[in-house]
Design an enzyme around this catalytic site. Structure first.
Site, PDB file in Angstrom:
ATOM      1  N   TYR A 102       0.843  -1.198   0.000  1.00 25.96           N
ATOM      2  CA  TYR A 102       0.000   0.000   0.000  1.00 25.96           C
ATOM      3  C   TYR A 102       0.875   1.242   0.000  1.00 25.96           C
ATOM      4  CZ  TYR A 102      -4.201  -2.642   1.302  1.00 25.96           C
ATOM      5  OH  TYR A 102      -5.264  -3.502   1.319  1.00 25.96           O
ATOM      6  N   TYR A 141      -0.307  -9.863   0.582  1.00 28.75           N
ATOM      7  CA  TYR A 141       0.711  -9.251   1.438  1.00 28.75           C
ATOM      8  C   TYR A 141       0.699  -9.898   2.823  1.00 28.75           C
ATOM      9  CZ  TYR A 141      -3.233  -6.311   3.080  1.00 28.75           C
ATOM     10  OH  TYR A 141      -4.427  -5.867   3.564  1.00 28.75           O
ATOM     11  N   ARG A 151      -2.516 -12.103   3.667  1.00 28.82           N
ATOM     12  CA  ARG A 151      -3.874 -11.803   3.203  1.00 28.82           C
ATOM     13  C   ARG A 151      -4.023 -12.219   1.742  1.00 28.82           C
ATOM     14  NH1 ARG A 151      -7.503  -8.546   4.680  1.00 28.82           N
ATOM     15  NH2 ARG A 151      -8.679 -10.326   3.974  1.00 28.82           N
ATOM     16  N   HIS A 154      -7.090  -8.749  -2.391  1.00 27.21           N
ATOM     17  CA  HIS A 154      -8.426  -8.198  -2.129  1.00 27.21           C
ATOM     18  C   HIS A 154      -8.475  -6.729  -2.480  1.00 27.21           C
ATOM     19  CE1 HIS A 154      -6.072  -7.505   1.523  1.00 27.21           C
ATOM     20  NE2 HIS A 154      -6.782  -6.401   1.681  1.00 27.21           N
ATOM     21  N   HIS A 156     -10.570  -3.306  -1.152  1.00 27.73           N
ATOM     22  CA  HIS A 156     -11.469  -2.751  -0.133  1.00 27.73           C
ATOM     23  C   HIS A 156     -12.539  -1.906  -0.827  1.00 27.73           C
ATOM     24  CE1 HIS A 156      -8.896  -3.643   3.431  1.00 27.73           C
ATOM     25  NE2 HIS A 156      -7.948  -3.646   2.516  1.00 27.73           N
TER      26      HIS A 156
HETATM   27 FE   LIG Z   1      -6.059  -4.705   2.651  1.00 24.11          FE
END
Ligand SMILES: [Fe+2]
Length: 234
Positions: A102, A141, A151, A154, A156
């Protein structure tokens, strides 16, 4: 004003799910008080409707050069509890880049940032509730929930429908991702069919030749078939 059916037990994330470590600290210790559905829950103002820019729903066009990664189209309908399309709903998305990073000061995953990818976008549904984004497929990640915790890929989603209780924050997954089977965020939802509502489907009719793979993700804002609300921020 018509009330809508509440979600059945097991179809939303458990507040306390032992495998999802931070849920143990934040789960309420007292029984919940159910809020009655009154006018202010069933209707309300729409929020955040600053003018939507022409490329806000295309996360590959926020810089002069395109980001690295597998280009995707994510589209679907936003529906109410009776299966009707919800027009003028604000749909916001954010995601990691193709490497699973991110663009955020607290993301310390040693994967490269992409100077051409911001990772956030927004759209407004059309008259029949349709939305559409162009992006790149996010990478998996690591997170520190438990040993070797990763994870699944995905995106959000945050939605504002027609009223305060049609606010929805959730995550969309990709079909066939092996990490879904070991993801405590997804498995904090007990009901298998409710979990499946968070998994997009590959759609050849959305896929554009020589350009991008298409994934369909329909979202139900409330009622018995509601898309599960996320109970976390990872
Ligand atoms: Fe996330």
């Amino acid at each position: 004003m018509k009330e809508y059916p509440r979600t059945p037990p097991g179809t939303q994330p458990e507040y306390l799910y032992k495998g999802y470590r931070s849920s143990v600290q934040r789960a309420p210790s007292q029984p919940l008080i159910q809020v009655p559905q009154t006018l202010s829950e069933l209707t309300g103002p729409l929020y955040g409707h600053n003018p939507i820019g022409e490329s806000d729903n295309d996360l590959t066009r926020h810089f002069a050069d395109p980001p690295l990664g597998e280009r995707i189209i994510v589209a679907g309908r936003v529906l109410d509890e009776d299966g009707r399309g919800v027009p003028n709903a604000l749909v916001e998305v954010w995601q990691a880049n193709a490497s699973g990073r991110y663009r955020h000061s607290r993301d310390s995953h040693p994967a490269p940032l992409d100077p051409n990818f911001l990772g956030a976008g927004r759209a407004i549904t059309d008259d029949t509730g349709n939305y559409r984004f162009v992006s790149i497929k996010p990478g998996a990640y690591p997170w520190r929930n438990h040993q070797n915790a990763w994870r699944p890929a995905h995106i959000h989603f945050s939605l504002f429908g027609a009223g305060l209780l049609s606010r929805l924050v959730t995550q969309m997954y990709f079909p066939g991702d092996p990490l879904m089977a070991v993801d405590p965020v997804l498995h904090s939802i007990a009901d298998e069919s409710a979990r499946q509502r968070l998994v997009s489907s590959f759609d050849l009719s959305l896929t554009e030749p020589e350009w991008a793979l298409g994934y369909r993700f329909n979202i139900v804002l409330r009622g018995r078939a509601a898309t599960p609300f996320e109970d976390g921020r990872k």
